[in-house]
Write a protein that holds these residues in place. Structure first.
Motif, PDB file in Angstrom:
ATOM      1  N   ASN A   3       0.830  -1.200   0.000  1.00  0.00           N
ATOM      2  CA  ASN A   3       0.000   0.000   0.000  1.00  0.00           C
ATOM      3  C   ASN A   3       0.867   1.253   0.000  1.00  0.00           C
ATOM      4  O   ASN A   3       1.905   1.307   0.664  1.00  0.00           O
ATOM      5  CB  ASN A   3      -0.919   0.021   1.223  1.00  0.00           C
ATOM      6  CG  ASN A   3      -2.050  -0.976   1.111  1.00  0.00           C
ATOM      7  OD1 ASN A   3      -2.723  -1.052   0.094  1.00  0.00           O
ATOM      8  ND2 ASN A   3      -2.247  -1.766   2.154  1.00  0.00           N
ATOM      9  N   GLY A   4       0.421   2.268  -0.743  1.00  0.00           N
ATOM     10  CA  GLY A   4       1.129   3.534  -0.779  1.00  0.00           C
ATOM     11  C   GLY A   4       1.384   3.989  -2.197  1.00  0.00           C
ATOM     12  O   GLY A   4       0.967   3.348  -3.168  1.00  0.00           O
ATOM     13  N   LYS A  24      -0.247  -0.399 -10.761  1.00  0.00           N
ATOM     14  CA  LYS A  24      -1.028   0.243  -9.713  1.00  0.00           C
ATOM     15  C   LYS A  24      -2.298  -0.546  -9.451  1.00  0.00           C
ATOM     16  O   LYS A  24      -2.964  -1.010 -10.373  1.00  0.00           O
ATOM     17  CB  LYS A  24      -1.374   1.679 -10.106  1.00  0.00           C
ATOM     18  CG  LYS A  24      -1.900   2.514  -8.957  1.00  0.00           C
ATOM     19  CD  LYS A  24      -2.040   3.971  -9.347  1.00  0.00           C
ATOM     20  CE  LYS A  24      -2.480   4.804  -8.150  1.00  0.00           C
ATOM     21  NZ  LYS A  24      -2.635   6.236  -8.509  1.00  0.00           N
ATOM     22  N   SER A  56      -4.991   2.043  -4.213  1.00  0.00           N
ATOM     23  CA  SER A  56      -4.033   2.833  -3.437  1.00  0.00           C
ATOM     24  C   SER A  56      -2.743   2.065  -3.190  1.00  0.00           C
ATOM     25  O   SER A  56      -1.940   2.444  -2.344  1.00  0.00           O
ATOM     26  CB  SER A  56      -4.660   3.235  -2.093  1.00  0.00           C
ATOM     27  OG  SER A  56      -4.995   2.075  -1.344  1.00  0.00           O
ATOM     28  N   ALA A  57      -2.525   0.963  -3.913  1.00  0.00           N
ATOM     29  CA  ALA A  57      -1.348   0.118  -3.718  1.00  0.00           C
ATOM     30  C   ALA A  57      -0.653  -0.120  -5.053  1.00  0.00           C
ATOM     31  O   ALA A  57      -1.177   0.190  -6.119  1.00  0.00           O
ATOM     32  CB  ALA A  57      -1.752  -1.218  -3.092  1.00  0.00           C
ATOM     33  N   TRP A  58       0.573  -0.670  -4.974  1.00  0.00           N
ATOM     34  CA  TRP A  58       1.319  -1.066  -6.165  1.00  0.00           C
ATOM     35  C   TRP A  58       1.705  -2.529  -6.047  1.00  0.00           C
ATOM     36  O   TRP A  58       2.120  -2.980  -4.987  1.00  0.00           O
ATOM     37  CB  TRP A  58       2.588  -0.217  -6.324  1.00  0.00           C
ATOM     38  CG  TRP A  58       2.322   1.128  -6.922  1.00  0.00           C
ATOM     39  CD1 TRP A  58       1.866   2.237  -6.260  1.00  0.00           C
ATOM     40  CD2 TRP A  58       2.480   1.507  -8.287  1.00  0.00           C
ATOM     41  NE1 TRP A  58       1.737   3.278  -7.143  1.00  0.00           N
ATOM     42  CE2 TRP A  58       2.105   2.865  -8.384  1.00  0.00           C
ATOM     43  CE3 TRP A  58       2.917   0.833  -9.435  1.00  0.00           C
ATOM     44  CZ2 TRP A  58       2.151   3.554  -9.594  1.00  0.00           C
ATOM     45  CZ3 TRP A  58       2.950   1.516 -10.636  1.00  0.00           C
ATOM     46  CH2 TRP A  58       2.576   2.865 -10.713  1.00  0.00           C
ATOM     47  N   ARG A  59       1.539  -3.259  -7.134  1.00  0.00           N
ATOM     48  CA  ARG A  59       1.968  -4.655  -7.219  1.00  0.00           C
ATOM     49  C   ARG A  59       3.316  -4.709  -7.935  1.00  0.00           C
ATOM     50  O   ARG A  59       3.481  -4.105  -8.988  1.00  0.00           O
ATOM     51  CB  ARG A  59       0.949  -5.492  -7.990  1.00  0.00           C
ATOM     52  CG  ARG A  59       1.388  -6.950  -8.225  1.00  0.00           C
ATOM     53  CD  ARG A  59       0.396  -7.691  -9.109  1.00  0.00           C
ATOM     54  NE  ARG A  59      -0.900  -7.763  -8.471  1.00  0.00           N
ATOM     55  CZ  ARG A  59      -1.260  -8.705  -7.611  1.00  0.00           C
ATOM     56  NH1 ARG A  59      -0.400  -9.675  -7.303  1.00  0.00           N
ATOM     57  NH2 ARG A  59      -2.459  -8.705  -7.079  1.00  0.00           N
ATOM     58  N   THR A 108       6.393   2.655  -2.101  1.00  0.00           N
ATOM     59  CA  THR A 108       6.270   1.196  -2.100  1.00  0.00           C
ATOM     60  C   THR A 108       7.407   0.458  -2.786  1.00  0.00           C
ATOM     61  O   THR A 108       7.642  -0.720  -2.511  1.00  0.00           O
ATOM     62  CB  THR A 108       4.957   0.769  -2.782  1.00  0.00           C
ATOM     63  OG1 THR A 108       4.965   1.220  -4.159  1.00  0.00           O
ATOM     64  CG2 THR A 108       3.747   1.382  -2.074  1.00  0.00           C
TER      65      THR A 108
END
Length: 206
Positions: A55-56, A108, A111-114, A61
């Motif tokens: 998250n972020g 993205k 609200s998170a990045w994979r 992240t």
């Protein structure tokens, strides 16, 4: 092993992937169906990736996700076999070491990045060692057609947005239909000289 020592060993090992921009890490094979300057339409076969979500924002992240996945490929997994890496070779007393491949992929998710590391071709879902970290998942991606655009410089959130817009506009111009959000693909570690870096944006198309 302390976290500081682990990060140091990780950094030393990753130096085998790029020395002042000289890229040596393996990458998944693909065929180019159409090329227009820095834009390409590629066909990829199936690949297996190790994936984690943090998250972020992109800047917040990246380091955490990278460190988590680096821990997995450098021994924080369930396995016995040791796999040699390009120089320098770092060995740990436990777990199995997996060769580093390129690119590192980020996408993205709200609200998170994979972030995903592509696993070497010799592994299958059955033979790949299981991660010890529950925040890491292993999945197989089916064959797909991918649009890409290549650029150099920093892989910043601003550049990701800029080149995603360029690739999307090119797809509209060429008549392709996007079927995924843009993904950022990094082929070099952070210390590579910016103008020598290979960065890409990927979008699945049909």
């Amino acid at each position: 092993m302390t976290s500081t020592l682990f990060l140091l060993l990780t950094a030393l090992t990753l130096m085998s992937c790029s020395v002042i921009g000289k890229r040596t890490a393996a990458e998944p094979p693909y065929s180019v169906e159409h090329r227009d300057g820095d834009f390409e339409i590629r066909s990829y076969g199936p690949v297996i990736v190790a994936s984690t979500v943090v998250n972020g924002s992109y800047g917040q992240t990246s380091n955490k996700a990278f460190g988590r996945l680096a821990g997995y490929i450098f021994g924080r997994n369930i396995g016995k076999q040791k796999i040699s890496m390009t120089a320098p070779v770092i060995q740990e007393a436990e777990g199995e070491k997996i060769a580093m491949t390129a690119p590192v992929i980020q996408a993205k998710e709200g609200s998170a990045w994979r972030m995903e590391f592509v696993m070497p071709e010799e592994y299958t879902m059955e033979t790949l060692p299981k991660p010890l970290d529950p925040e890491i998942s292993i999945r197989e991606i089916a064959p797909r057609k991918v649009a890409s655009v290549r650029y150099t410089g920093l892989h910043s959130a601003r550049n990701i947005d800029r080149w995603s817009a360029k690739l999307t506009a090119w797809l509209d111009q060429e008549g392709y239909r996007a079927i995924s959000p843009p993904r950022a693909a990094s082929y070099d570690p952070p210390w590579t000289i910016p103008f020598l870096r290979r960065n890409e944006i990927h979008i699945d198309v049909m």
